[in-house]
Structure formats: C-alpha cells, structure tokens
Write a protein that holds these residues in place. Structure first.
Motif, mmCIF file in Angstrom:
data_model
loop_
_atom_site.group_PDB
_atom_site.id
_atom_site.type_symbol
_atom_site.label_atom_id
_atom_site.label_comp_id
_atom_site.label_asym_id
_atom_site.label_seq_id
_atom_site.Cartn_x
_atom_site.Cartn_y
_atom_site.Cartn_z
ATOM 1 N N ALA A 8 51.276 62.223 65.454
ATOM 2 C CA ALA A 8 51.044 63.497 64.783
ATOM 3 C C ALA A 8 52.270 64.026 64.063
ATOM 4 C CB ALA A 8 50.573 64.537 65.782
ATOM 5 N N ILE A 9 53.428 63.401 64.255
ATOM 6 C CA ILE A 9 54.630 63.972 63.682
ATOM 7 C C ILE A 9 55.099 63.255 62.424
ATOM 8 C CG2 ILE A 9 55.400 64.820 65.899
ATOM 9 C CD1 ILE A 9 57.361 62.517 66.057
ATOM 10 N N GLY A 10 54.425 62.131 62.061
ATOM 11 C CA GLY A 10 54.803 61.442 60.831
ATOM 12 C C GLY A 10 56.052 60.603 61.005
ATOM 13 N N ILE A 11 56.553 60.035 59.928
ATOM 14 C CA ILE A 11 57.740 59.186 59.996
ATOM 15 C C ILE A 11 58.965 60.065 60.167
ATOM 16 C CG2 ILE A 11 59.142 57.543 58.702
ATOM 17 C CD1 ILE A 11 56.576 56.565 57.410
ATOM 18 N N ALA A 12 59.689 59.875 61.273
ATOM 19 C CA ALA A 12 60.790 60.767 61.600
ATOM 20 C C ALA A 12 62.118 60.313 61.024
ATOM 21 C CB ALA A 12 60.916 60.905 63.121
ATOM 22 N N GLY A 13 62.206 59.094 60.603
ATOM 23 C CA GLY A 13 63.482 58.651 60.050
ATOM 24 C C GLY A 13 63.302 57.351 59.309
ATOM 25 N N MET A 14 64.218 57.066 58.457
ATOM 26 C CA MET A 14 64.154 55.816 57.718
ATOM 27 C C MET A 14 65.408 55.017 58.035
ATOM 28 S SD MET A 14 61.314 55.911 56.065
ATOM 29 C CE MET A 14 61.459 54.689 54.782
ATOM 30 N N VAL A 15 65.302 53.697 57.909
ATOM 31 C CA VAL A 15 66.418 52.832 58.233
ATOM 32 C C VAL A 15 67.497 52.962 57.175
ATOM 33 C CG1 VAL A 15 67.049 50.449 58.706
ATOM 34 C CG2 VAL A 15 64.780 51.264 59.278
ATOM 35 N N VAL A 16 68.728 53.159 57.624
ATOM 36 C CA VAL A 16 69.827 53.323 56.695
ATOM 37 C C VAL A 16 70.200 51.995 56.050
ATOM 38 C CG1 VAL A 16 72.239 53.997 56.474
ATOM 39 C CG2 VAL A 16 70.730 55.296 57.964
ATOM 40 N N SER A 17 70.328 50.973 56.864
ATOM 41 C CA SER A 17 70.710 49.674 56.315
ATOM 42 C C SER A 17 70.230 48.589 57.249
ATOM 43 C CB SER A 17 72.234 49.594 56.178
ATOM 44 O OG SER A 17 72.620 48.316 55.754
ATOM 45 N N VAL A 18 69.380 47.719 56.741
ATOM 46 C CA VAL A 18 68.852 46.650 57.562
ATOM 47 C C VAL A 18 68.973 45.341 56.801
ATOM 48 C CG1 VAL A 18 66.850 45.777 58.792
ATOM 49 C CG2 VAL A 18 67.210 48.219 58.622
ATOM 50 N N ALA A 19 69.681 44.401 57.379
ATOM 51 C CA ALA A 19 69.804 43.095 56.751
ATOM 52 C C ALA A 19 68.628 42.228 57.175
ATOM 53 C CB ALA A 19 71.120 42.436 57.178
ATOM 54 N N ALA A 20 68.404 41.158 56.429
ATOM 55 C CA ALA A 20 67.304 40.259 56.764
ATOM 56 C C ALA A 20 67.537 39.587 58.104
ATOM 57 C CB ALA A 20 67.148 39.211 55.665
ATOM 58 N N CYS A 21 68.768 39.377 58.438
ATOM 59 C CA CYS A 21 69.103 38.869 59.774
ATOM 60 C C CYS A 21 70.523 39.316 60.064
ATOM 61 C CB CYS A 21 68.993 37.341 59.835
ATOM 62 S SG CYS A 21 70.051 36.479 58.661
ATOM 63 N N GLY A 22 70.932 39.223 61.326
ATOM 64 C CA GLY A 22 72.266 39.697 61.671
ATOM 65 C C GLY A 22 72.994 38.685 62.512
ATOM 66 N N SER A 23 74.219 39.004 62.852
ATOM 67 C CA SER A 23 75.020 38.091 63.644
ATOM 68 C C SER A 23 74.682 38.176 65.111
ATOM 69 C CB SER A 23 76.507 38.410 63.441
ATOM 70 O OG SER A 23 76.775 39.755 63.816
ATOM 71 N N LYS A 84 68.770 57.841 66.899
ATOM 72 C CA LYS A 84 69.563 56.808 67.563
ATOM 73 C C LYS A 84 69.237 55.428 67.000
ATOM 74 C CE LYS A 84 72.063 54.957 70.938
ATOM 75 N NZ LYS A 84 73.548 55.072 70.997
ATOM 76 N N LEU A 85 67.945 55.166 66.777
ATOM 77 C CA LEU A 85 67.542 53.860 66.278
ATOM 78 C C LEU A 85 68.107 53.599 64.891
ATOM 79 C CD1 LEU A 85 65.853 51.289 66.662
ATOM 80 C CD2 LEU A 85 63.906 52.517 65.693
ATOM 81 N N ASP A 86 68.023 54.586 64.015
ATOM 82 C CA ASP A 86 68.558 54.410 62.661
ATOM 83 C C ASP A 86 70.038 54.057 62.689
ATOM 84 O OD1 ASP A 86 66.063 55.025 61.736
ATOM 85 O OD2 ASP A 86 66.562 57.047 61.077
ATOM 86 N N ALA A 87 70.758 54.683 63.618
ATOM 87 C CA ALA A 87 72.194 54.431 63.713
ATOM 88 C C ALA A 87 72.483 53.006 64.173
ATOM 89 C CB ALA A 87 72.843 55.441 64.661
ATOM 90 N N VAL A 88 71.779 52.534 65.205
ATOM 91 C CA VAL A 88 72.088 51.205 65.740
ATOM 92 C C VAL A 88 71.566 50.080 64.851
ATOM 93 C CG1 VAL A 88 72.160 52.079 68.099
ATOM 94 C CG2 VAL A 88 70.050 51.054 67.235
#
Length: 427
Positions: A8-23, A84-88
């Motif tokens: 009911a609250i909609g999308i609360a945040g968007m990803v700041v930076s996401v690579a296709a894969c990481g180390s 928190k998720l967007d940050a990590v």
C-alpha cells in the motif's frame, strides 16, 4: 493481519547504483552455492515478531544440506528497510536474501538490482497467484519469489444493516447497493453508508478492472495508458457513483486512516484490506463500543456480476545480483516460502502465495471470505516507469478531481492518461 501491507505504500526507494555483477562479499566463491560459508537474510519485523519458528525451520533445512554454514538475520521496519538497502546495494556488502513489498519490486528489477531466478525450482511456482507472480516478473524473467499475500474485502456493521431490515451480507452488487440505500436513508446525509475515500486508487481500480478496463496496456513492447478506454471509464463512473451516493466525508482524503474513521462509528461499511475491520474494532479505535461483535467481512461483489477483482498486497523475497551465494539463497527462500512454509504462514492468518493452498482456505468458515476474494485479483502495470506514476500520485489526483466534481470522469481520465504516457516507458 493487523498491519498495513507494504504494497500500500508504493516504491519507497530506488537503487542508487547497481552493477550487473560485483566482486562479492567474501561469503563464498560460487554464485550458485558451492563452498558458501555464510548467508545473510534481511526480513521485516513481521517475521521476527509473528513467525520466528518458520525462520528457524528454514535455517535448519539449509544447514542440514550445508553443514557448517552460518546464517545471519537482520530485521527491519518497513520505513527503514529500503533506505538501508539502497545504501548497501552500491557496495559489495549485500544481503543474500531480502524481503520486499510487492509494489517495491519493480523499481529494483528495472535497475538490475536482483538476480534472475529459475521459477521451476520453487514449490508451487506454477500456481502462484496471478497478482503475486506479476510482481516478481519483469520482461519475461523472474526476479523474486512471492512470500505471502493480503487481499481486500468488504466489511460492514451487521447491527446497522439489520436495523434497516438487511439480515445477511450481499451476494450481488444489486443486493449491496439496495442495502446501502436503506442504511443511508435511515442514518441521514451526515452518515456514510459506505465510507470510500476518494483518493483510494486500490478500490477505484478494482472497479476499472471489474469493468474490463485497466490502468495501462502493453503493446509491442511499449506501455500505453488505458484509463480513457470505454471499459475503464465505465468502472470510474461507477466508482464516482459510489462516492457521490454513499460517501459523505471529506472527499480529498485517502485510505490511510480509514480504519480510524470506521471505528468512530461514522460509517456502515468499508472496502479495504482484510485487517482493517478488526483493527477498527480494537478497543483503542472503537469509539462506539459496538464494533467487536458487529463487524462482518464479505466477498465484495462487482457491478459486472462477478466477484470484484482486488489488489493483492504482500511480500516477495529476492536475491541481490551482487550476492556470492545465490544458489544457497534460493534454497533458503524455498525452505522458507515453499510448501511447508506456506502452511505455517496460513496458520498465522496470511494468504498463501499460490492457488492450490488458497483453495484449502475456502473449506474453513474463518478464512473462506478472504480466500475467495483473493481468487480474482489484479496488479499494477509492470512497466519501467510505473514508479514515477506512483510517485507523482497521478491516480490519486485523477480520483480526487472526479470525486470532488472538479473535473468530469472523461476529462480527469484523459489528463491522467497523458501524465502516465509521459513516464511509463522511461527507465
């Protein structure tokens, strides 16, 4: 359930930076599960407070298959989780499993934050509820697993309707409006026979989908707003009729405090999340002192002659694309939200993620109403720019303009379509 679903609250945040894969985060050397030493699972406090035994059972199943593995859990409140998720996600210290509200999934899938999953590896995936399946699917790929659901039902005061000569819950829309007419006449114009907040787009769109319309349609890989179609206009017009006839409260409000208004005894009926009636009857919300034994849920009949299609809220489980333990993460999800987990979740009052288990709830008088209501469901357009539509509150603005009479149904729908078309295909 006694809490507002994340949907009911909609999308609360968007990803700041996401690579296709990481180390990776050092938890293992194989994204498909080999040699994984540690698994990190993020869930909301609902699991921590209401079904911790199901978390322990999933842990035990994974540990049995992977001796020596350490499983760490972090629990978050809904307002805090996405920050928190967007940050990590911009780092390599990602969780391996994360719980998402089902309307939160889309923004993260569009940005490539989650790993694609093989739906066939998860219990009951062929029978996932349509609305929940839609929430984890983007451009033909599966990026999450439905966890549990919560639907919407009608709820009314049996005492008020009985005093107006209505003895049983309606089975058809004609019966519903006839009953509402009797209560409205008896209680007067300052009373809302049906308290239906104008800006409640979840309810309004149920009317649209019941009439054969939709918010938007996909054609040739592009999304196009559809609120001005004849079918959608028919649904919006009937929603306006409800607001005009039975809603005598503030017509600029949304549904966020509906259960509080209901508890004040200012209305005879609501159409909302299944938990709202019980919450209104809680002694701290019930200002009438009469609601506890007088509220009744019922399957909402639609003007079409069928059960009203309802929006399914709920949660999904996803695996961040940067996780080095994707295989084991998927195993944990299946252990938690698979066949045995669904039985545990149903025992706690949740709707399951699949039609097979949902059918079993129809045999129990205590659960037949929400289970039956959830069989007919809809979900938001899984378009790349849908998050921008929600953020701009396009639907709420349209409905307020309709409900207050500021604009005609046709003019408001046309304006909303134009606003939606500007952003719905934009990533």
């Amino acid at each position: 359930m006694k809490r507002k679903l994340a949907a009911a609250i909609g999308i609360a945040g968007m990803v700041v930076s996401v690579a296709a894969c990481g180390s990776g985060d050092g938890k293992g050397s194989d994204k498909q599960g080999a040699d994984v030493k540690e698994l990190t699972v993020w869930l909301t406090v609902d699991a921590q407070n209401n079904w911790p035994e199901l978390v322990k059972a999933a842990d035990a199943a994974v540990k049995k298959k992977h001796p020596g593995i350490k499983i760490d859990h972090e629990y978050y409140g809904w307002p805090d989780k996405n920050t928190k998720l967007d940050a990590v996600l911009a780092t390599d210290k990602v969780p391996d499993v994360v719980e998402m509200g089902n309307t939160e999934m889309l923004g993260y899938m569009v940005k490539g934050a989650f790993a694609p999953l093989d739906a066939a590896k998860f219990d009951n995936s062929a029978a996932w509820l349509d609305g929940l399946k839609a929430s984890v699917t983007y451009e033909g790929k599966t990026y999450g697993v439905p966890y549990y659901a919560g639907g919407r039902v009608g709820n009314w005061r049996k005492d008020l309707f009985a005093s107006a000569g209505v003895k049983s819950a309606p089975k058809t829309y004609k019966e519903l409006t006839a009953a509402l007419d009797k209560v409205q006449k008896k209680e007067g114009d300052k009373f809302s026979a049906w308290y239906q907040p104008t800006r409640d787009w979840y309810a309004a769109m149920s009317f649209v989908y019941d009439a054969g319309g939709s918010i938007a349609k996909e054609e040739g890989g592009q999304w196009k707003a559809n609120l001005s179609s004849p079918e959608s206009l028919k649904g919006l017009t009937e929603f306006k009729n409800v607001v005009d006839t039975y809603m005598h409260g503030d017509k600029t409000k949304d549904e966020s405090d509906r259960y509080i208004v209901y508890g004040q005894g200012k209305s005879g009926m609501i159409f909302g999340a299944a938990w709202e009636g019980a919450t209104a009857a809680d002694p701290k919300n019930d200002k009438t002192g009469k609601l506890k034994d007088n509220l009744e849920n019922f399957v909402m009949p639609g003007p079409s002659g069928k059960n009203m299609p309802v929006f399914l809220g709920g949660s999904d489980l996803a695996v961040p694309v940067k996780s080095d333990a994707q295989g084991v993460a998927a195993e944990w999800i299946n252990a938690f939200a698979g066949s045995s987990g669904q039985k545990g979740l149903m025992a706690k009052g949740n709707l399951p993620n699949n039609k097979t288990d949902l059918a079993t709830l129809k045999d129990d008088p205590a659960t037949v109403v929400p289970a039956t209501a959830a069989e007919s469901n809809w979900f938001v357009p899984m378009a790349p720019g849908w998050g921008q539509v929600e953020k701009a509150q396009v639907l709420q603005t349209m409905l307020q303009n309709i409900g207050t009479g500021k604009k005609s149904v046709e003019a408001a729908a046309k304006e909303a379509d134009a606003a939606i078309d500007k952003v719905i295909n934009t990533k």
